[in-house]
Design a protein around this motif. Structure first.
Motif, PDB file in Angstrom:
ATOM      1  N   ASP A   3      64.399  59.194  44.283  1.00 46.45           N
ATOM      2  CA  ASP A   3      64.908  57.701  44.846  1.00 46.45           C
ATOM      3  C   ASP A   3      65.213  57.711  46.058  1.00 46.45           C
ATOM      4  O   ASP A   3      65.150  58.705  46.740  1.00 46.45           O
ATOM      5  N   GLY A   6      69.611  50.835  47.132  1.00 49.71           N
ATOM      6  CA  GLY A   6      69.274  51.617  46.456  1.00 49.71           C
ATOM      7  C   GLY A   6      67.774  51.400  46.094  1.00 49.71           C
ATOM      8  O   GLY A   6      67.300  50.306  45.374  1.00 49.71           O
ATOM      9  N   CYS A  34      68.380  53.257  40.368  1.00 57.38           N
ATOM     10  CA  CYS A  34      69.424  53.760  41.437  1.00 57.38           C
ATOM     11  C   CYS A  34      70.125  52.657  42.290  1.00 57.38           C
ATOM     12  O   CYS A  34      69.389  51.813  42.680  1.00 57.38           O
ATOM     13  N   GLU A  35      71.288  52.532  42.326  1.00 60.42           N
ATOM     14  CA  GLU A  35      72.213  51.647  42.878  1.00 60.42           C
ATOM     15  C   GLU A  35      72.913  52.271  44.022  1.00 60.42           C
ATOM     16  O   GLU A  35      73.477  53.278  44.068  1.00 60.42           O
ATOM     17  N   ALA A  36      73.001  51.326  45.247  1.00 62.00           N
ATOM     18  CA  ALA A  36      73.641  51.862  46.498  1.00 62.00           C
ATOM     19  C   ALA A  36      74.331  50.306  46.814  1.00 62.00           C
ATOM     20  O   ALA A  36      74.013  49.665  47.445  1.00 62.00           O
ATOM     21  N   LEU A  72      76.945  55.541  45.618  1.00 60.84           N
ATOM     22  CA  LEU A  72      75.746  55.621  44.739  1.00 60.84           C
ATOM     23  C   LEU A  72      75.873  55.851  43.058  1.00 60.84           C
ATOM     24  O   LEU A  72      76.741  56.377  42.827  1.00 60.84           O
ATOM     25  N   VAL A  92      67.379  55.311  49.453  1.00 63.12           N
ATOM     26  CA  VAL A  92      68.322  54.520  49.997  1.00 63.12           C
ATOM     27  C   VAL A  92      67.956  53.942  51.484  1.00 63.12           C
ATOM     28  O   VAL A  92      67.629  54.653  52.336  1.00 63.12           O
ATOM     29  N   ASP A 118      64.708  52.390  43.436  1.00 62.23           N
ATOM     30  CA  ASP A 118      64.493  53.578  42.410  1.00 62.23           C
ATOM     31  C   ASP A 118      62.904  53.864  42.471  1.00 62.23           C
ATOM     32  O   ASP A 118      61.911  53.116  42.544  1.00 62.23           O
ATOM     33  N   CYS A 151      71.298  57.428  40.874  1.00 57.84           N
ATOM     34  CA  CYS A 151      70.094  57.767  41.785  1.00 57.84           C
ATOM     35  C   CYS A 151      69.813  59.138  41.709  1.00 57.84           C
ATOM     36  O   CYS A 151      70.642  60.238  41.574  1.00 57.84           O
TER      37      CYS A 151
END
Length: 771
Positions: A750, A639, A712-714, A743, A752, A641, A746
């Motif tokens: 943002d 992700g 934001c994390e993926a 996700l 991915v 950001d 996010c």
């Protein structure tokens, strides 16, 4: 039977007592029975190499031989030679009658029967007196007649020759009776024998060659009488091939027309042990097509020597059903006699059942002396219809270059689950690329290599067909573990096979046909229902139908219709697919997976801020877009950001109080509002707005705002690497691999990023902006 005690060339001639004494006096002793005759007193000794008084060559115009005569050991001139031998001497001089030193003289005898000694080359050099000599001797007492000895002298490229004629009269020889150390020997024993050689007057004769012989065992072929006329040897009651003598053995001695003999009694040998002397033996069952006969070998010994003509009893101790043995091909014990090598050979004829075999051999006279066979098994048969498997090292190869390769391992067993015989051949053909044409099994396995190159099929699917000579699967109706036509039932008959390149299941003109055809035209009967109900009665009806379809797919197809017969023999086949993929490009598709792992493509290839899970299907790009990426391709993601905001805050009066109101912040984020010295944390909604708890009185002090945006994390939760082997499906199936991202935090704008790294090092990435 006899043997030579030493090479003939080493049998030098014995001397009389007088000449032996001279030899010992001159040389300090002898080395046994073979001695060299002494040199008589015929003048000064020969010097070492060199020529002339000053060590150089003499200047001569011609050379001559002025003396040529035979001398006995006493130095007297003779013209008749006996067994004691004689010296032939010449003198070489120049035209002024001066002796020539170091002239080379070559001697020769004109006929066989007389041997020259004291030189290996047949040549000597003249001494300081110009004299050269050689010793000559009749080979045996029977030599007679006239002979000529010649001399050829060479010096300074000048030559001279001379010769002398002499006679040899056969010596009258008498042999004494043979003396034996022991006339009664144990089996394999030995004893000394001796006899004396004399002339008619009873005088001992040395140097007489005596021929020895025995009806069995070992004795020297020839022995020469020593200085006392004695001939000595040892008789051994065992042959060169280690077989033993027994009973009366005649030993004889002969020279000229004289022969003497005696008899030695040798006791019969007694067997002391039996040893199983075969290697490990593995046989195929009857009718298997592999070796279905074999033999076991046993050896009887007396001590360490094999024993011939010994009676033994052969018995079958353990065997699988139907096995027979022996000359009568039944299971009854029988008596056999060992051959000249002490061995018996037991023929074995397997039945129709695998298992271990034990055969016992014991002495008829003493059953306690016995031996049991080891490591004989009836195990191997031909590969059965369901006994062929192929496995791939990897099955998705990179078509973007020539030389990507994979190992294909073939495994084969017979209908009993035993490995097929070593050396069983399996053949391969491929729709595209290159494949090793065949391999031969070791321990039921063998391996070939498939390699990418042209031709490359347009759909990225390479059909590979493996075939081997084997047998059909059947139900053994009469329980004899053997195929009985008309009684037993084929599970699903198979006929001619072909390589089903378009995977339609039906043969079509143009597809490769395996050349060994049945020539039959019968329908291929199907008794799978009966087989399944027999083997798996508890399966549900759905499972039974699934098993039937799988059986036909794996163990029947590809099969030409109406090519079956009722024989057991068959070409066993197995077809599978290798996929080709483009390692230089990857294609990503956004969608979602349901619980049944069905993938639904999103009409709009996008990721939304409301998504908590998103699934990607990863395919090869370009021409082979239905294939997965090559085996070993790694898949990763992250992700990114990109969200930023400038939030505002104010105190707003509401009913019965006051609140802190935040606007223009990051959606779903935390905003810190500081009023005076007191901090308040307010969480925003999806529009970036938030409200604090209600105050009765308005907070006092200066207002400042700080936005805390969550990154934001993926997180990857699906496939991270394309497996070595993937399901190949059917033509037209999309075989891409699925990977899912979780996700978190996010927001709109943002990003991915998803990345595929192929084994060839190529990297393909795509960045999705969240909507």
């Amino acid at each position: 039977m006899s043997y030579s005690s030493r090479p003939l060339s080493s049998k030098l001639f014995q001397l009389t007592a007088l000449t032996l004494a001279l030899t010992l006096a001159g040389c300090g002793g002898g080395d046994g029975t073979d001695t060299i005759a002494p040199t008589p007193d015929l003048g000064p000794e020969q010097p070492g190499n060199g020529g002339g008084s000053d060590g150089g060559e003499q200047n001569v115009e011609e050379i001559n031989i002025v003396e040529s005569a035979l001398y006995n050991a006493d130095g007297n001139v003779i013209n008749s030679v006996n067994l004691e031998g004689a010296y032939y001497q010449i003198k070489v001089v120049d035209n002024a009658k001066n002796p020539i030193i170091n002239a080379k003289v070559v001697f020769d005898i004109d006929a066989e029967g007389i041997s020259l000694s004291q030189t290996t080359s047949g040549a000597v050099l003249t001494d300081a007196e110009g004299i050269a000599q050689i010793f000559l001797k009749p080979d045996n007492a029977e030599v007679s007649g006239a002979y000529t000895i010649s001399a050829n002298a060479t010096y300074n490229q000048q030559t001279a020759t001379a010769d002398t004629t002499f006679s040899v009269q056969a010596t009258n020889v008498t042999l004494s009776e043979i003396t034996v150390g022991s006339n009664s020997l144990a089996s394999g024993g030995q004893t000394p024998i001796s006899l004396k050689v004399t002339n008619e007057a009873g005088d001992a004769l040395s140097g007489v060659l005596v021929n020895l012989n025995s009806g069995c065992g070992q004795i020297p072929e020839q022995v020469t009488s020593d200085s006392e006329g004695m001939v000595k040897a040892v008789f051994k009651a065992i042959n060169l091939d280690t077989t033993l003598c027994s009973g009366l053995v005649r030993v004889s001695a002969r020279t000229g027309n004289q022969t003497k003999s005696t008899t030695i009694t040798v006791a019969s040998a007694e067997a002391t042990s039996i040893i199983y002397t075969s290697n490990d033996l593995s046989l195929g069952i009857r009718g298997s097509g592999s070796s279905s006969t074999g033999q076991a070998e046993f050896t009887v010994y007396s001590g360490s020597t094999t024993l011939a003509n010994e009676q033994v009893r052969v018995s079958l101790e353990k065997s699988p059903f139907g096995l027979t043995f022996g000359p009568n091909r039944n299971q009854q014990s029988y008596v056999a006699t060992t051959d000249a090598n002490g061995q018996i050979i037991v023929p074995i004829f397997p039945g129709t059942t695998p298992g271990p075999v034990e055969i016992e051999v014991s002495l008829v006279d003493d059953p306690l002396i016995n031996a049991l066979s080891k490591n004989i098994t009836v195990a191997s048969s031909r590969v059965t219809q369901t006994g062929l498997s192929l496995s791939w090292e990897k099955n998705v190869l990179d078509w973007s270059y020539d030389g990507d390769s994979t190992q294909i391992n073939a495994r084969m067993v017979d209908r009993n689950g035993n490995k097929v015989p070593d050396g069983t051949v399996i053949n391969f053909t491929a729709e595209g690329g290159k494949i090793t044409s065949s391999c031969a099994t070791v321990d039921g396995n063998c391996t070939v290599t498939f390699t990418t190159q042209n031709p490359r099929p347009g759909d990225g699917r390479v059909s590979i067909l493996a075939v081997a000579e084997g047998e059909k699967e059947y139900i053994d109706m009469n329980e004899n573990n053997a195929w009985d036509e008309g009684v037993d039932i084929l599970v699903h008959n198979i006929g001619d096979t072909f390589r089903d390149d378009n995977e339609s299941g039906e043969f079509e003109i143009g597809e490769f046909t395996y050349p060994m055809t049945t020539g039959a035209s019968n329908q291929c009967e199907n008794n799978l229902d009966r087989y399944i109900n027999l083997k798996f009665p508890s399966l549900s009806e759905l499972k039974k139908r699934q098993y039937e379809a799988n059986y036909i797919s794996e163990f029947v197809s590809p099969n030409k219709a109406n090519t079956c017969n009722t024989d057991l023999d068959a070409v066993v086949r197995y077809q599978a697919v290798t996929l080709l993929s483009n390692g230089n490009d990857a294609r990503f598709t956004v969608g979602s997976l349901d619980q049944a792992n069905n993938f639904t493509v999103r009409p709009v290839q996008a990721i939304f801020s409301s998504d908590t899970l998103v699934t990607f299907r990863v395919n090869s790009g370009g021409f082979y877009d239905l294939s997965p990426m090559p085996s070993g391709t790694t898949i990763s993601g992250a992700g990114i950001d990109q969200t930023s905001a400038d939030p505002t805050a104010k105190i707003v009066a509401v009913e019965n109080g006051y609140v802190i109101e935040v606007a223009d912040a990051n959606p779903k984020s935390s905003v810190i509002v500081k009023v005076g010295e007191i901090e308040y944390t307010i969480t925003t909604n999806s529009r970036g707005q938030g409200v604090s708890s209600k105050f009765v009185n308005p907070p006092e002090g200066e207002i400042s705002v700080e936005s805390k945006n969550n990154t934001c994390e993926a997180t990857l939760s699906g496939v991270t690497k394309v497996p070595a082997n993937v399901a190949t499906g059917m033509p037209g199936d999309n075989l891409g691999t699925f990977t899912t991202f979780k996700l978190k935090n996010c927001q709109v704008t943002d990003e991915v990023k998803i990345t595929a790294t192929a084994p060839n090092g190529n990297v393909t990435s795509y960045i999705y902006t969240i909507r």
